[in-house]
Design a protein around this motif. Structure first.
Motif, PDB file in Angstrom:
ATOM      1  N   LEU A   2     -50.291  12.972   5.112  1.00 27.82           N
ATOM      2  CA  LEU A   2     -49.011  13.261   5.523  1.00 27.82           C
ATOM      3  C   LEU A   2     -48.970  13.621   6.994  1.00 27.82           C
ATOM      4  O   LEU A   2     -47.745  14.106   7.583  1.00 27.82           O
ATOM      5  CB  LEU A   2     -48.279  14.549   4.773  1.00 27.82           C
ATOM      6  N   GLY A   3     -49.897  13.647   7.745  1.00 32.45           N
ATOM      7  CA  GLY A   3     -49.832  13.987   9.097  1.00 32.45           C
ATOM      8  C   GLY A   3     -49.421  15.404   9.482  1.00 32.45           C
ATOM      9  O   GLY A   3     -48.921  15.632  10.582  1.00 32.45           O
ATOM     10  N   ILE A   4     -49.813  16.198   8.362  1.00 33.20           N
ATOM     11  CA  ILE A   4     -49.578  17.611   8.706  1.00 33.20           C
ATOM     12  C   ILE A   4     -50.725  18.193   9.707  1.00 33.20           C
ATOM     13  O   ILE A   4     -51.822  18.309   9.384  1.00 33.20           O
ATOM     14  CB  ILE A   4     -49.401  18.415   7.473  1.00 33.20           C
ATOM     15  N   ARG A   5     -50.209  18.729  10.981  1.00 29.55           N
ATOM     16  CA  ARG A   5     -51.023  19.586  11.750  1.00 29.55           C
ATOM     17  C   ARG A   5     -51.074  21.101  11.550  1.00 29.55           C
ATOM     18  O   ARG A   5     -51.838  21.451  10.551  1.00 29.55           O
ATOM     19  CB  ARG A   5     -50.818  19.254  13.212  1.00 29.55           C
ATOM     20  N   ARG A   6     -50.603  21.675  12.226  1.00 32.02           N
ATOM     21  CA  ARG A   6     -50.301  23.130  11.983  1.00 32.02           C
ATOM     22  C   ARG A   6     -49.722  23.641  10.848  1.00 32.02           C
ATOM     23  O   ARG A   6     -48.849  23.066  10.550  1.00 32.02           O
ATOM     24  CB  ARG A   6     -49.650  23.667  13.406  1.00 32.02           C
ATOM     25  N   HIS A   7     -50.476  24.197  10.126  1.00 31.57           N
ATOM     26  CA  HIS A   7     -49.701  24.822   8.855  1.00 31.57           C
ATOM     27  C   HIS A   7     -50.071  26.123   8.361  1.00 31.57           C
ATOM     28  O   HIS A   7     -51.081  26.917   9.120  1.00 31.57           O
ATOM     29  CB  HIS A   7     -50.494  23.616   7.749  1.00 31.57           C
ATOM     30  N   ILE A   8     -49.348  26.827   7.420  1.00 33.61           N
ATOM     31  CA  ILE A   8     -49.767  27.978   6.784  1.00 33.61           C
ATOM     32  C   ILE A   8     -49.749  27.775   5.489  1.00 33.61           C
ATOM     33  O   ILE A   8     -48.610  27.290   4.848  1.00 33.61           O
ATOM     34  CB  ILE A   8     -48.797  29.061   7.125  1.00 33.61           C
ATOM     35  N   LEU A   9     -50.561  28.434   4.504  1.00 33.57           N
ATOM     36  CA  LEU A   9     -50.568  28.113   3.241  1.00 33.57           C
ATOM     37  C   LEU A   9     -50.055  29.309   2.459  1.00 33.57           C
ATOM     38  O   LEU A   9     -50.169  30.550   2.936  1.00 33.57           O
ATOM     39  CB  LEU A   9     -52.259  28.093   2.697  1.00 33.57           C
ATOM     40  N   VAL A  10     -49.209  28.883   1.309  1.00 35.30           N
ATOM     41  CA  VAL A  10     -48.756  30.107   0.606  1.00 35.30           C
ATOM     42  C   VAL A  10     -49.190  29.690  -0.853  1.00 35.30           C
ATOM     43  O   VAL A  10     -48.623  28.718  -1.473  1.00 35.30           O
ATOM     44  CB  VAL A  10     -47.239  29.943   0.539  1.00 35.30           C
ATOM     45  N   GLY A  11     -50.086  30.350  -1.541  1.00 32.18           N
ATOM     46  CA  GLY A  11     -50.724  29.963  -2.666  1.00 32.18           C
ATOM     47  C   GLY A  11     -50.596  31.151  -3.875  1.00 32.18           C
ATOM     48  O   GLY A  11     -50.306  32.200  -3.369  1.00 32.18           O
ATOM     49  N   HIS A  12     -50.234  30.550  -5.154  1.00 31.38           N
ATOM     50  CA  HIS A  12     -50.172  31.715  -6.093  1.00 31.38           C
ATOM     51  C   HIS A  12     -51.286  31.497  -7.282  1.00 31.38           C
ATOM     52  O   HIS A  12     -51.712  30.279  -7.624  1.00 31.38           O
ATOM     53  CB  HIS A  12     -48.718  31.235  -6.826  1.00 31.38           C
ATOM     54  N   SER A  13     -52.048  32.170  -7.776  1.00 32.34           N
ATOM     55  CA  SER A  13     -52.902  32.156  -8.855  1.00 32.34           C
ATOM     56  C   SER A  13     -54.069  31.186  -8.459  1.00 32.34           C
ATOM     57  O   SER A  13     -54.685  31.407  -7.485  1.00 32.34           O
ATOM     58  CB  SER A  13     -52.175  32.059  -9.902  1.00 32.34           C
ATOM     59  N   ASP A  14     -53.934  30.188  -9.302  1.00 34.64           N
ATOM     60  CA  ASP A  14     -55.188  29.064  -9.010  1.00 34.64           C
ATOM     61  C   ASP A  14     -54.932  28.579  -7.545  1.00 34.64           C
ATOM     62  O   ASP A  14     -55.921  28.445  -6.743  1.00 34.64           O
ATOM     63  CB  ASP A  14     -54.953  28.053  -9.939  1.00 34.64           C
TER      64      ASP A  14
END
Length: 260
Positions: free
Chosen positions: A96-108
């Motif tokens: 998807l051509g994503i460079r700078r990113h921040i992850l927001v994760g829940h549980s697994d």
């Protein structure tokens, strides 16, 4: 913010996703990773609210075997979260051509975020916000998953999940449940990955989380320098549903610091 639904073909199959906000803006992208029974639709409007609060675009996707993505092969290997963090997520971001990113994760999804952040030093990863993460297996988790298995087999959980996962309902449930209930999963542990995380981390957990104890938060706080933690009262395993305002405020504040 505007949102669009689409899909991308990856090496393991088709992945559905929802894109919130503008594309090609050059802004960091929030990437939402769902729980063990989740998918794009089960996030409801929480990603939209975080995107609106931070002014950042967001990607919400369903992993293989969930929602409208391709089915998975069963049984899943006990390393299924490792595979997503080390292979699936990097491939998706590249496609998807994503460079700078921040992850927001829940549980697994939170555990996958920890694996991803610790597996390699991703230069474009700014930080991760994790809700109800697991970095090792606890008996309380297994006991609650046994109860979920009973509700799926003898109750109405399968019908309720099928509204979101359709033909993937058995992939979604058994891919998650059967792994966690395997006796060998008691040895599952990703603390070695957490030790190698170098980006800022926010950990949020409910005080009444039925799938994990405060030991999960304490372990991450010991292993990641400067990790921020928040224990929420009157909150179970899903802070974004049980305490949405407090969770939104914490995550949005954390993200603003990353992008200031």
């Amino acid at each position: 913010m505007t949102a669009e639904y689409s899909a991308v073909e990856l090496s393991r199959g088709r992945v559905e996703y929802r894109w919130i906000g503008p594309r090609g803006s050059g802004l960091p992208v929030l990437v939402f990773l769902h729980e063990g029974l989740g998918c794009v639709a089960l996030w409801k409007d929480f990603p939209d609210r975080v995107a609106e609060a931070t002014g950042l675009p967001a990607l919400v996707y369903s992993r293989i075997g969930y929602g409208g993505s391709s089915p998975c092969a069963l049984p899943r290997p006990l390393t299924y979260m490792h595979e997503e963090g080390e292979q699936g997520l990097p491939e998706l971001l590249a496609a998807l051509g994503i460079r700078r990113h921040i992850l927001v994760g829940h549980s697994d999804g939170a555990s996958i975020s920890l694996i991803y952040a610790g597996a390699a030093q991703h230069q474009d990863l700014l930080g991760i916000a994790v809700m109800a993460p697991h970095s090792f297996c606890e008996e309380v988790s297994v006991a609650s998953i046994r109860a979920a298995n009973d509700a799926f087999t003898h109750g109405d959980l399968r019908v309720r999940l099928a509204k979101y996962h359709g033909a993937n309902v058995d992939c979604a449930f058994h891919g998650w449940c059967d792994g966690w209930l395997d006796p060998d999963f008691m040895r599952w542990n990703i603390e070695g990955y957490v030790d190698r995380i170098k980006v800022p981390v926010l950990v949020i957990q409910g005080e009444d989380d039925e799938y994990g104890t405060a030991a999960q938060v304490e372990s991450i706080a010991r292993r990641v320098a400067g990790a921020e933690t928040l224990m929420l009262p009157a909150c179970g395993h899903s802070p974004q549903r049980d305490q949405p305002e407090a969770t939104l405020d914490a995550i949005a504040g954390f993200i603003r610091k990353l992008t200031a």
